[in-house]
Enzyme design. Structure first.
Site, short mmCIF file in Angstrom:
data_model
loop_
_atom_site.label_atom_id
_atom_site.label_comp_id
_atom_site.label_asym_id
_atom_site.label_seq_id
_atom_site.Cartn_x
_atom_site.Cartn_y
_atom_site.Cartn_z
N GLY A 58 0.77 -1.24 0.00
CA GLY A 58 0.00 0.00 0.00
C GLY A 58 0.79 1.28 0.00
O GLY A 58 0.32 2.32 -0.46
N ASP A 114 0.46 3.18 4.38
CA ASP A 114 -0.57 3.89 3.61
C ASP A 114 -1.66 4.42 4.53
O ASP A 114 -2.04 5.58 4.45
CB ASP A 114 -1.15 2.99 2.50
CG ASP A 114 -1.68 1.64 3.02
OD1 ASP A 114 -1.48 1.31 4.20
OD2 ASP A 114 -2.29 0.91 2.20
N ASP A 117 -5.65 1.89 10.37
CA ASP A 117 -7.08 1.62 10.59
C ASP A 117 -7.23 1.12 12.03
O ASP A 117 -7.31 1.91 12.96
CB ASP A 117 -7.54 0.61 9.53
CG ASP A 117 -9.03 0.35 9.55
OD1 ASP A 117 -9.74 0.99 10.34
OD2 ASP A 117 -9.50 -0.50 8.78
N PHE A 166 -14.21 3.14 3.28
CA PHE A 166 -13.17 2.31 2.67
C PHE A 166 -12.59 3.07 1.49
O PHE A 166 -13.30 3.44 0.56
CB PHE A 166 -13.72 0.95 2.22
CG PHE A 166 -12.60 0.01 1.89
CD1 PHE A 166 -11.94 -0.68 2.90
CD2 PHE A 166 -12.18 -0.16 0.58
CE1 PHE A 166 -10.88 -1.53 2.61
CE2 PHE A 166 -11.12 -1.02 0.28
CZ PHE A 166 -10.47 -1.70 1.30
N ASP A 173 -5.71 -0.27 -2.08
CA ASP A 173 -6.42 -1.15 -3.00
C ASP A 173 -7.71 -1.67 -2.40
O ASP A 173 -7.93 -1.63 -1.19
CB ASP A 173 -5.55 -2.36 -3.32
CG ASP A 173 -5.49 -3.36 -2.15
OD1 ASP A 173 -5.15 -2.93 -1.03
OD2 ASP A 173 -5.80 -4.54 -2.35
N ARG A 179 -4.99 0.75 -7.12
CA ARG A 179 -3.77 1.31 -6.51
C ARG A 179 -3.22 2.47 -7.33
O ARG A 179 -2.54 3.34 -6.80
CB ARG A 179 -2.69 0.23 -6.40
CG ARG A 179 -2.99 -0.87 -5.38
CD ARG A 179 -1.72 -1.66 -5.08
NE ARG A 179 -1.97 -2.92 -4.40
CZ ARG A 179 -2.13 -3.04 -3.08
NH1 ARG A 179 -2.07 -1.99 -2.30
NH2 ARG A 179 -2.34 -4.23 -2.53
P1 IMP Z 1 -4.90 -1.98 10.45
O1 IMP Z 1 -4.01 -3.12 10.79
O2 IMP Z 1 -6.36 -2.25 10.78
O3 IMP Z 1 -4.44 -0.64 10.97
O4 IMP Z 1 -4.96 -1.93 8.87
C1 IMP Z 1 -3.96 -1.37 8.09
C2 IMP Z 1 -3.96 -1.97 6.71
O5 IMP Z 1 -5.29 -2.34 6.29
C3 IMP Z 1 -3.49 -0.93 5.74
O6 IMP Z 1 -2.11 -1.01 5.55
C4 IMP Z 1 -4.28 -1.25 4.50
O7 IMP Z 1 -3.58 -2.19 3.70
C5 IMP Z 1 -5.56 -1.87 4.98
N1 IMP Z 1 -6.65 -0.89 5.06
C6 IMP Z 1 -7.22 -0.38 6.16
N2 IMP Z 1 -8.19 0.51 5.84
C7 IMP Z 1 -8.23 0.56 4.48
C8 IMP Z 1 -9.01 1.32 3.53
O8 IMP Z 1 -9.88 2.15 3.84
N3 IMP Z 1 -8.72 1.09 2.21
C9 IMP Z 1 -7.76 0.23 1.79
N4 IMP Z 1 -7.01 -0.49 2.65
C10 IMP Z 1 -7.24 -0.33 3.99
MG MG Z 2 -4.29 -3.49 1.51
#
Ligand code: IMP
Ligand code: MG
Length: 193
Positions: A58, A114, A117, A166, A173, A179
């Site tokens: 990402g 990127d 979340d 999202f 992606d 992307r």
């Molecule tokens: P976390 O571990 O929940 O913080 O998620 C982080 C990863 O989830 C990021 O590096 C992204 O690859 C993916 N991700 C989280 N939210 C989104 C979104 O809104 N769009 C696309 N990818 C996301």
């Molecule tokens: Mg991803």
């Protein structure tokens, strides 16, 4: 900042026939912010070896633009971390599928993401990277949803607070699509697969 122009998105041939709900951050706004981040990061590292470590996939677009705005010597490397299971909901089971070959000990590491979340990806990676005894470890993310609970490590450099949608584009992606969009957008059909 002005509202992002949505007019250019409908009919964008990169969109696989899907419609953009809205452009959250257009290319001009991203460019301006990445320039600011580059200046901030340049000032934050007056000395020492700087290793900019991109979390694939990402971060690849953001990292490519960001490093060109950092005006000091640096090295670039990448690692891949992936969550098991559903693409939309990141599970806690983060696995690192590639270890950077570069020596991390004694270096200033700037981990580039990127989007933050749930924060689970970062929490896991930070633990792994700290075991390598870097001189310092900081995180730079393009987008931060600000919904994460306790983060193991503060995120020092943030491009934008992200809406709770999202998002795709500029490296992000859904199922490996979108992307290459030069903007960050949310889609009308919320993907459920
Ligand atoms: P976390 O571990 O929940 O913080 O998620 C982080 C990863 O989830 C990021 O590096 C992204 O690859 C993916 N991700 C989280 N939210 C989104 C979104 O809104 N769009 C696309 N990818 C996301
Ligand atoms: Mg991803």
């Amino acid at each position: 900042m002005n509202a992002a122009p949505v007019a250019s998105a409908p009919g964008d041939p990169r969109l696989l026939g899907r419609d953009v709900r809205r452009i959250a951050f257009d290319a001009d706004r991203i460019r301006a912010r990445v320039g600011e981040l580059g200046r901030t990061i340049t000032e934050a590292y007056p000395d020492g070896d700087l290793l900019v470590l991109g979390l694939l996939k990402g971060s690849f677009v953001f990292l490519a633009d960001l490093v060109r705005e950092i005006r000091r010597p640096l090295h670039v490397d990448f690692l891949v971390a992936a969550s098991y299971g559903d693409a939309m909901i990141s599970s806690g089971n983060v696995r690192m599928v590639y270890d950077p070959e570069t020596e991390l000990e004694g270096k200033h590491i700037l981990l580039v993401e990127d989007i933050v979340d749930s924060g689970r990806t970062l929490n896991t990676l930070v633990g792994l990277l700290k075991q390598r005894a870097p001189r310092s470890l900081e995180i730079c993310t393009l987008l931060h949803k600000r919904i994460a609970g306790a983060l193991a490590h503060p995120v020092r450099f943030v491009g934008f607070d992200a809406p709770h949608e999202f998002l795709v584009g500029y490296g992000l992606d859904h199922a490996e699509n979108f992307r290459h969009l030069p903007y960050v957008a949310s889609l009308k059909q919320v993907p459920t697969d």
